[in-house]
Design a protein around this motif. Structure first.
Motif, PDB file in Angstrom:
ATOM      1  N   SER A 174     -32.878  -0.195  36.452  1.00 31.32           N
ATOM      2  CA  SER A 174     -33.438   1.078  36.909  1.00 31.32           C
ATOM      3  C   SER A 174     -34.776   1.387  36.243  1.00 31.32           C
ATOM      4  O   SER A 174     -34.983   1.116  35.050  1.00 31.32           O
ATOM      5  CB  SER A 174     -32.458   2.213  36.616  1.00 31.32           C
ATOM      6  N   SER A 198     -28.506   1.179  38.647  1.00 34.50           N
ATOM      7  CA  SER A 198     -28.976  -0.195  38.557  1.00 34.50           C
ATOM      8  C   SER A 198     -29.236  -0.578  37.106  1.00 34.50           C
ATOM      9  O   SER A 198     -29.830   0.198  36.353  1.00 34.50           O
ATOM     10  CB  SER A 198     -30.263  -0.364  39.358  1.00 34.50           C
ATOM     11  N   THR A 205     -38.875   2.704  45.622  1.00 31.15           N
ATOM     12  CA  THR A 205     -37.610   2.649  44.891  1.00 31.15           C
ATOM     13  C   THR A 205     -37.773   3.195  43.475  1.00 31.15           C
ATOM     14  O   THR A 205     -36.940   3.988  42.996  1.00 31.15           O
ATOM     15  CB  THR A 205     -37.093   1.206  44.854  1.00 31.15           C
ATOM     16  N   LEU A 229     -30.412  -4.627  43.580  1.00 28.50           N
ATOM     17  CA  LEU A 229     -29.582  -3.765  42.732  1.00 28.50           C
ATOM     18  C   LEU A 229     -29.669  -2.309  43.172  1.00 28.50           C
ATOM     19  O   LEU A 229     -28.660  -1.592  43.185  1.00 28.50           O
ATOM     20  CB  LEU A 229     -30.013  -3.914  41.273  1.00 28.50           C
ATOM     21  N   ALA A 230     -30.859  -1.867  43.540  1.00 30.09           N
ATOM     22  CA  ALA A 230     -30.999  -0.498  44.038  1.00 30.09           C
ATOM     23  C   ALA A 230     -30.234  -0.322  45.341  1.00 30.09           C
ATOM     24  O   ALA A 230     -29.617   0.727  45.586  1.00 30.09           O
ATOM     25  CB  ALA A 230     -32.475  -0.166  44.230  1.00 30.09           C
ATOM     26  N   ASN A 231     -30.250  -1.346  46.192  1.00 29.82           N
ATOM     27  CA  ASN A 231     -29.495  -1.263  47.436  1.00 29.82           C
ATOM     28  C   ASN A 231     -27.991  -1.258  47.176  1.00 29.82           C
ATOM     29  O   ASN A 231     -27.231  -0.608  47.905  1.00 29.82           O
ATOM     30  CB  ASN A 231     -29.863  -2.442  48.348  1.00 29.82           C
ATOM     31  N   ARG A 232     -27.566  -1.961  46.142  1.00 32.68           N
ATOM     32  CA  ARG A 232     -26.139  -1.950  45.817  1.00 32.68           C
ATOM     33  C   ARG A 232     -25.691  -0.581  45.298  1.00 32.68           C
ATOM     34  O   ARG A 232     -24.544  -0.176  45.504  1.00 32.68           O
ATOM     35  CB  ARG A 232     -25.818  -3.042  44.796  1.00 32.68           C
ATOM     36  N   VAL A 233     -26.590   0.129  44.621  1.00 31.07           N
ATOM     37  CA  VAL A 233     -26.280   1.505  44.226  1.00 31.07           C
ATOM     38  C   VAL A 233     -26.034   2.346  45.472  1.00 31.07           C
ATOM     39  O   VAL A 233     -25.082   3.130  45.546  1.00 31.07           O
ATOM     40  CB  VAL A 233     -27.406   2.088  43.360  1.00 31.07           C
ATOM     41  N   TYR A 246     -30.253  -6.254  51.525  1.00 34.20           N
ATOM     42  CA  TYR A 246     -30.502  -6.098  50.089  1.00 34.20           C
ATOM     43  C   TYR A 246     -31.978  -6.109  49.708  1.00 34.20           C
ATOM     44  O   TYR A 246     -32.315  -5.887  48.548  1.00 34.20           O
ATOM     45  CB  TYR A 246     -29.763  -7.193  49.314  1.00 34.20           C
ATOM     46  N   TYR A 298     -34.895  -6.979  41.548  1.00 30.26           N
ATOM     47  CA  TYR A 298     -34.866  -5.530  41.367  1.00 30.26           C
ATOM     48  C   TYR A 298     -34.335  -4.791  42.601  1.00 30.26           C
ATOM     49  O   TYR A 298     -33.423  -3.956  42.496  1.00 30.26           O
ATOM     50  CB  TYR A 298     -36.286  -5.062  41.041  1.00 30.26           C
ATOM     51  N   GLU A 316     -35.990   6.395  41.550  1.00 29.53           N
ATOM     52  CA  GLU A 316     -35.192   6.210  40.340  1.00 29.53           C
ATOM     53  C   GLU A 316     -35.705   7.047  39.177  1.00 29.53           C
ATOM     54  O   GLU A 316     -35.047   7.104  38.132  1.00 29.53           O
ATOM     55  CB  GLU A 316     -35.194   4.732  39.955  1.00 29.53           C
TER      56      GLU A 316
END
Length: 495
Positions: A279, A276, A300, A264-268, A185, A261, A304
Motif C-alpha cells: 500500500s 495491500s 491507485t 494487490l490493490a485489485n485483490r483488496v 488484476y 503492485y 490508498e
C-alpha cells in the motif's frame, strides 16, 4: 443519418466524471452514474454517416460505427446492440478501457472535436444488458472438435466465445485464481468495475465454454501433454514479461514492478485482504513510466492515501493539438491527454513540483539511494532532450518510499515453462512467431493477442481473438463463417 445538421448544431459533450474529492475516496468507476444516457442521443446525432467512414479503418474490429450511431439517434437500442455485437464480443470493456483510435479517425475530427464514439459504444452495451439484448448464444449443434485456450484476457475470451458459438467444445485455462487476465488484476476497479467482467463470463458459461482457473499450463499441467488432448490449442497468454530499469540502487527494498503492485490493490477490492502489503498509504511514491499502466498506479496510490505521487515520463510534454506534419489525420496522435487519475493528481496536488498534473516530462532516472536498512528513500533524475540525452545541470532528487516501474512488457512470461515445453519459436522481441493463419511452428498450436503481437490495446486483443478463432475453425472444419477482422501482420495506421 437521423439529423443531417447534428454535427453543426451540437458540440461534443463527454460522459461527466464524479467530483475528484468524492471519487478519490472510493473505488467505484469515475463517471457519474446515469449521466450518459441523457446526452448520448444528441452526441450520436453528430455522426455524419460519412461516405468513407475512416473510423472503420482506425478500429481493428471494423466496428459499424455510423450504423449504430444512427440507430441510437433513432432510439432503436436493440438494433444498435445487434450492430455493435456483430463486430465486438465485449463492447462494455472497450467502451471503458480502449483509448478510442476510432475517434482519432473520425472525419469530423479534421476540424472539430470527434464524435464521442466510445461513449456511444458503452451506452449501447450497458443498455443491452439492462434490456436483455445480450442473451447467451449456445451453438445449435456440436462439432465434436475440442479446443484449449490458454489465457483468459480479452484475446482468449474472444477466441473462446467465437469457437464455442461455432460448435466446438472449448476449455479456457487460466493460471490466476480468477478469470480475466489483466482486466481482472491489472485494470483498477475505478476504470472498470469487475461486475462487467463477471456478467460476460456468466454469459460464456451459459453458452458452454468451460473454465479452469488456478492452472498454469507448463507448471501445473505439461504443455506438450495438453496439446495431445485437444484438436487445437490457442495461446493467448499475454505479454507479461516486464521490462527492467538497470540503474544503481535497483536492488533496494520498496522498488516494485507495476504488476506486482496493481494486482494487490485489485485483490483488496475483491475482498481477499483488508489492505495491500505494498500500500502507498502515507508514502512518497514515484512512478517510472508515462503510459496507461503508470496512470493506473497513480490513481491507485491516490486512493490508498499516498503522501505524494509523482510520475516520470521520459518523453517531452506533447502539445494539445495534433501535429499535422508528423501525425496527420486519421492516425492516432500523441497529444497531451488528461486521464481521470491525472485530473485527480492535479486537483489534489499530489506532486507540487511536477510540470503538469503529477507528471515530470523529459525525465530520466539515474539511480536510487536508500537508508541504512536498505530501503529506498530517494530517486535521482536528470532532464533529457528530445534524443534522450542528459541535459547538464538539471539533476534533481525526489523523495521516494515506494517506487513503481511501469516500463511496459516485452513478451510472454517464460517462467511457467509453456514456451519451452512446446518448443515455440520466438522473434527477437521475445514474442511468439506465427504464420499468416496465426499458426505457430508447432502443429495445431495457434497464438494471438499480446503474446504474439506484442504489447497493444484491448481492441487489438479482441480483434486478434476473433481472427484466430476463424483460423482455427477453418482448420478444424475446412471452412469458417466466423469473421476475421485482422491478419497477424496488420498494424495501426501510421504515416
Amino acid at each position: 443519418m437521423a439529423d443531417p445538421k447534428g454535427f453543426l448544431n451540437a458540440s461534443r459533450k463527454d460522459w461527466p466524471r464524479r467530483p475528484v474529492e468524492e471519487r478519490a475516496r472510493d473505488w467505484d468507476e469515475v463517471y457519474v452514474p446515469g449521466a450518459l444516457l441523457p446526452i448520448i442521443r444528441t452526441q450520436a446525432d453528430r455522426c455524419m454517416d460519412c461516405g468513407i467512414p475512416f473510423c472503420h479503418e482506425a478500429c481493428p474490429l471494423g466496428n459499424l460505427i455510423p450504423d449504430w450511431n444512427d440507430l441510437v439517434s433513432r432510439d432503436d437500442w436493440r438494433a444498435a446492440s445487434d450492430r455493435l455485437h456483430a463486430t465486438n464480443n465485449f463492447p462494455e470493456f472497450t467502451g471503458r478501457l480502449c483509448p478510442a483510435p476510432c475517434e482519432a479517425g473520425c472525419v469530423l475530427a479534421i476540424n472539430q472535436p470527434a464524435v464521442t464514439i466510445k461513449n456511444v459504444e458503452v451506452a449501447i452495451a450497458d443498455r443491452a444488458w439492462e434490456e436483455g439484448f445480450a442473451p447467451p448464444r449456445p451453438p445449435d449443434r456440436l462439432s465434436g472438435r475440442t479446443v484449449a485456450v490458454i489465457g483468459s484476457g480479452p484475446a482468449g475470451l474472444a477466441a473462446a466465445q467465437q469457437l464455442t458459438r461455432a460448435g466446438h467444445t472449448v476449455a479456457v485455462y487460466e493460471r490466476d485464481d480468477r478469470l480475466g487476465g489483466l482486466m481482472r488484476y491489472g485494470i483498477p476497479e475505478f476504470k472498470m468495475e469487475k461486475r462487467h467482467l463477471e456478467r460476460r463470463l456468466e454469459q460464456m458459461r451459459a453458452e458452454g465454454t468451460k473454465f479452469r482457473t488456478s492452472t498454469a499450463v507448463g507448471r501445473d499441467i505439461d504443455a506438450a501433454g495438453l496439446r495431445t488432448r485437444y484438436d487445437a490449442v490457442v495461446l493467448t497468454v499475454g505479454a507479461t514479461a516486464w521490462r527492467e530499469l538497470p540503474v544503481p540502487g535497483r536492488q533496494l527494498d520498496g522498488i516494485h514492478q507495476a504488476m506486482e503492485y496493481l494486482p494487490l490493490a485489485n485483490r483488496v477490492c475483491e475482498g481477499d485482504m483488508k489492505a495491500s502489503p505494498l500500500s502507498a498509504a502515507g508514502k512518497h511514491v514515484v512512478i517510472v513510466g508515462g503510459g496507461d499502466t503508470g496512470a493506473d498506479c497513480l490513481g491507485t496510490a491516490i486512493r490508498e492515501g499516498a503522501a505524494s505521487v509523482t510520475q516520470l515520463d521520459i518523453y517531452t510534454q506533447p502539445g494539445t493539438e495534433r501535429d499535422e506534419d508528423t501525425e496527420p489525420w486519421p492516425t492516432y496522435p500523441k497529444i497531451y491527454r488528461l486521464s481521470a487519475a491525472h485530473e485527480e493528481a492535479r486537483e489534489l496536488r499530489t506532486a507540487p513540483s511536477a510540470d503538469a498534473d503529477a507528471r515530470l516530462f523529459a525525465a530520466s532516472t539515474l539511480r536510487f539511494t536508500g537508508d541504512a536498512n536498505g530501503h529506498v528513500r530517494a530517486l535521482h533524475l536528470v532532464e533529457v532532450d528530445a534524443e534522450r540525452r542528459p541535459v547538464p545541470g538539471t539533476g534533481r532528487r525526489l523523495p521516494a518510499d515506494l517506487v513503481l516501474l511501469a516500463l511496459g512488457f516485452s513478451g510472454p512470461d517464460r517462467s511457467d515453462g509453456l514456451v519451452d515445453q512446446l518448443g515455440l519459436g520466438l522473434d527477437p522481441r521475445g514474442t511468439i512467431t506465427r504464420d499468416a493463419d496465426f499458426a505457430t511452428n508447432v502443429p495445431g498450436v495457434y497464438a494471438a493477442g499480446d503474446a504474439a503481437r506484442g504489447q497493444s490495446l484491448i481492441v487489438w486483443a479482441i480483434a486478434e481473438g476473433r481472427a484466430v478463432a476463424a483460423a482455427v475453425d477453418r482448420q478444424l472444419t475446412g471452412s469458417s463463417r466466423l469473421p476475421a477482422p485482422i491478419g497477424p501482420y496488420d498494424r495501426p495506421m501510421t504515416v
